[in-house]
Design a protein around this motif. Structure first.
Motif: not given
Length: 886
Positions: A444-455
């Motif tokens: 995201n805009s603040e350099r934060r890596i997050s997971r997108q997970r399949a459901f």
């Protein structure tokens, strides 16, 4: 049952979501949103249906299997490269990609095909910010974090309607403001919803941002607000930059003349900045999408470097990213002028990536940027192109020319989840897995890596984008380099490359994540980069003590003495395009959700009253917009919130949703000379009145758009039970109701269906209904312009129902039965609360505040993007005699 954690697929805020037994909710623990969602995120559950999804690969419109489709793609690309060289092929990809998708596509094109002709639709929104960061910091790095919103004392929003486009962050800022009395300055030619809370709104002339910030730098120097110690330790280029600013903005009067702002307003802004230590400057597309976007970014950064106001709590320049993974795409080299891991095309960078990828044929020079790329397609230089997860037939400047280029291109591949105006032009269409169906990461805009997970399981034959590119790579002979079993393997390679021979030269380093196994990847919690070593954090902020990614470790202040402006010719207006509150890009997803279409049912052109009067335009009438690139017809809105000389049109509507088509068909193809970002807010148009003769409403259960001819404006909105078409015509109605056959085609009913009608030729009022076995399948209402039409909800509520005689009479008489649905403008899309209901609650319950409205109706309690409208309804109550509490 434990919740699955994932990330929203819309803007760059990167909000967290939880999914428990199929129920989607905001993630209370995610550090981006802490339990809030915008109206689009809150409606994600309504986008998960399979209706209209692309389910199988297609070759020339014929359904086929994956092997045949991918074999053809590989064979055609291989033959084109063999005959014309690697520069004859291209990829055009998207900030909708996950980082893993981006990485594989970039590696294939730059590393193994050996050309850098892969660009992304992030070129259209973030390229100038990237270029400005690289010029100033030596690397594309946002130095701050979202926590700064809670710590700042002065927030400057420039070129950003944050209340609508990044509402979750805006509400974080508003909540903090209540606690610390944060001052808010909004710099925007339009008075947007964001301005409702502003202490100061500066409606500057379009294109004068650099002059404004050069004037600020001069004022900072004159008022003794410079941080001489920070400049001496960590900055180069100060003297030259200040001199350029003094030449461009020698006095307050010169800045006032160039920006169209009063000297008093300018001085107030400059003094607020000079006297406030904790200052954040947040900017978005109003800055980036410009002929001088890069210079604007550097003009903003110059003020922060000169005062040492970055890298510490509550301060710094902050780029508000438009797409969910524009940042991740930049990390892996998704732009044509980048290599992966924040490396460029310097000889040592090329050699480093070549050795890491074991790719001897790696590209050694930048490729074509988006506008250049499609110009090369039109010129026949690009002979095969793969477009993925984006819709350039609508979103690119001179969209009609882009369509013509793709129609003439020998081989076009498009991978997407839904049909678009671009998939219509493809030789091969590949069905892509969508959000909720694929795994990966976003930044995201603040350099934060997050997971997108399949459901959910992808429907039909849909597959992830990374898999498609890897499969084609294997067929081209590079199977060993693309033998990824899953996204976790791709991410580990991406992380390892970020650390490879880095030694602190580049801030982007996520090497600590390279050694984790699949389980560690799956369990990854949101984290900010850099994270070079496990257990060692650089913290959420950067550059407070220097350490820039330059040879000497110093930042560069950049002289930006002048700027190119696209000045309107006599009798023309400047076309400004942008987002609406509840829509996303070209509406592929949001345009299918009824509640997201209830706030703005169709596109319009907004003008200042003076410009409208000079052209004979009236509220609700029609206007023809013409530019050198094309023309369209749109309904008119008149507002004194619009700056004279400018017009605003939303960017979202396409041929699938309106006869006005893509507004980018009118936009010129001029670009920033440094970043290559298109000037999407600087085209000139002429605007003239079109005299409508009649209006209409078509409500139907048929999904197809009927043929309405060239002299009818229409827009399409989904209903819970079908679709509603708003119609306006400027030629006689005879062309629409010439015969029963014409009516049946318009209603999309067969000869066997019952057609009932009410006609009043004297008043030119006509009403029709189509029924199959007594059930309503479509209704059509036509009347002279200015005559009230029936409520859409009445006809929509009867779709599919067996109509009794009273209901038939009510429908054709356009009456609302007792207790029937009432039509009102939706204000809060999150909870479907309309203006009439809110006004009634204010009056009946003597509500005084937005909080009281929220407690009574829930309106404004989720994303908060409707709060400016709630405040307006409260003010209207005051004017109507109801006093508010102070």
């Amino acid at each position: 049952m434990s919740a699955l954690h994932t990330t929203c697929p819309y803007c760059g805020v990167g909000c967290g979501l939880t999914v428990t037994e199929g129920v989607l909710k905001a993630d209370n623990e995610h550090p981006a949103n802490f339990g809030r969602l915008c109206s689009k995120g809150a409606a994600l559950k309504d986008t998960l249906g399979e209706a209209d999804r692309l389910l199988t690969p297609q070759i020339d419109g014929r359904a086929t299997g994956w092997d045949e489709a991918l074999d053809l793609v590989a064979a055609r690309f291989a033959a084109t490269i063999a005959e014309h060289g690697p520069d004859s092929v291209a990829f055009y990809v998207s900030g909708q990609f996950l980082t893993e998708d981006y990485y594989v596509a970039n590696k294939l094109m730059k590393g193994f095909i050996g050309a850098a002709n892969i660009d992304t639709n992030s070129r259209l929104c973030m390229a100038s910010s990237v270029a400005g960061h690289v010029r100033a910091f030596g690397e594309d790095v946002v130095p701050g974090c979202y926590e700064d919103l809670e710590e700042t004392d002065l927030a400057i929003l420039i070129g950003s309607n944050m209340a609508w486009c990044h509402p979750v962050l805006y509400q974080r800022l508003m909540a903090a403001r209540e606690k610390r009395d944060t001052k808010l300055v909004v710099i925007d030619p339009r008075r947007t919803a964001t301005c409702e809370a502003a202490d100061l709104h500066l409606p500057l002339a379009a294109g004068s941002d650099v002059l404004l910030f050069n004037g600020l730098l001069v004022h900072l120097a004159q008022s003794g607000a410079l941080d001489q110690d920070y400049i001496a330790r960590h900055v180069c280029g100060f003297d030259e930059t200040l001199l350029a600013a003094q030449q461009a903005a020698p006095c307050l009067a010169a800045v006032a003349a160039g920006t169209g702002l009063s000297p008093q307003a300018l001085l107030r802004f400059y003094e607020l900045f000079a006297q406030t230590e904790r200052v954040m400057t947040l900017y978005s597309q109003g800055v980036n999408q410009s002929l001088s976007g890069t210079d604007k970014v550097n003009a903003i950064i110059n003020g922060h470097l000169a005062t040492g106001r970055l890298g510490r709590a509550g301060m710094g320049p902050f780029s508000l990213t438009g797409q969910p993974n524009a940042m991740g795409g930049r990390e892996v080299g998704g732009l044509a002028n980048q290599l992966a891991a924040h490396m460029g095309f310097a000889e040592n960078d090329v050699d480093r990536v070549r050795r890491f990828w074991k790719a001897p044929a790696i590209a050694t020079r930048p490729g074509l940027k988006a506008v250049e790329l499609f110009e090369a397609v039109a010129a026949g230089k690009i002979k095969a192109i793969w477009i993925a997860a984006t819709n350039p037939a609508d979103s690119m400047p001179r969209a009609a020319a882009v369509r013509a280029a793709l129609e003439a291109c020998p081989f076009v591949v498009v991978s997407d989840a839904w049909p678009t105006d671009t998939t219509r032009l493809a030789d091969v269409v590949l069905p892509a897995a969508a959000w909720s169906e694929k795994d990966g990461t976003v930044t995201n805009s603040e350099r934060r890596i997050s997971r997108q997970r399949a459901f959910r399981t992808a429907p039909g034959e849909a597959r992830p984008d990374w898999w498609m590119f890897a499969e084609v790579a294997k067929r081209l002979g590079w199977g060993e380099a693309f033998a990824y079993p899953n996204p976790a393997a791709i991410f580990r390679e991406h992380a390892a490359l970020s650390a490879f021979e880095n030694d602190g030269a580049r801030v982007f380093d996520i090497g600590a994540l390279a050694a984790g196994d699949d389980g560690a990847y799956d369990a990854t919690a949101p984290l900010q980069w850099p994270c070079a070593k496990r257990g060692v954090s650089a913290g959420p902020r950067l550059f407070a003590r220097g350490g820039f990614s330059t040879a000497d470790g110093r930042a560069r202040m950049v002289p930006v003495g002048g700027e190119a402006q696209s000045l309107a010719a006599p009798n023309t207006l400047r076309l400004n395009t942008g987002r609406l509150r509840d829509q996303w890009h070209t509406m592929t997803r949001t345009g299918r959700v009824p509640q997201l279409m209830s706030h703005s049912e169709g596109p319009s052109v907004t003008l200042h009253p003076l410009d409208a009067a000079a052209r004979g335009l009236t509220e609700g009438g029609l206007a023809r917009l013409l530019s050198a690139a094309g023309s369209t017809i749109l309904p008119v809105q008149i507002s004194d919130q619009q700056r004279p000389g400018d017009v605003f049109v939303p960017m979202h509507w396409t041929d699938q949703f309106s006869s006005s088509g893509a507004i980018d068909s009118l936009v010129h193809d001029k670009t920033d000379p440094i970043s290559g970002q298109p000037d999407l807010k600087g085209s000139t148009v002429t605007v003239e009145a079109v005299s409508p003769l009649w209006s209409g409403l078509l409500v139907t259960s048929a999904p197809a758009t009927p043929h309405l001819g060239e002299a009818v404006y229409w827009s399409k909105a989904p209903l819970n039970t079908g679709f509603a078409f708003t119609l306006v015509g400027w030629t006689p109605l005879t062309s629409i109701i010439a015969s029963e056959d014409a009516l049946r085609r318009l209603l999309q009913i067969s000869l066997e269906a019952e057609l009932v009608s009410y006609s009043d030729p004297k008043r030119s009022v006509f009403r029709y209904a189509g029924l199959v076995e007594g059930r309503l399948t479509a209704s059509l209402f036509l009347a002279p312009t200015g005559t009230n039409l029936p409520m859409r909800e009445l006809a929509a509520g009867l779709l599919g129902q067996q109509l009794d005689p009273i209901q038939r009479l009510s429908l054709l008489a356009a009456l609302t039965p007792a207790g029937g649905p009432q039509q009102e403008k939706t204000v809060c899309a999150c909870f479907a609360v309309g203006a009439d209901r809110i006004t009634a609650a204010i009056q009946q319950n003597n509500l005084k505040t937005v909080a009281e409205i929220g407690a009574t109706l829930r309106a404004g309690t989720n994303c908060g993007s409707c709060i400016p409208e709630l405040k307006k309804l409260l003010r209207d109550a005051v004017r109507n005699g109801q006093a508010l509490a102070v």
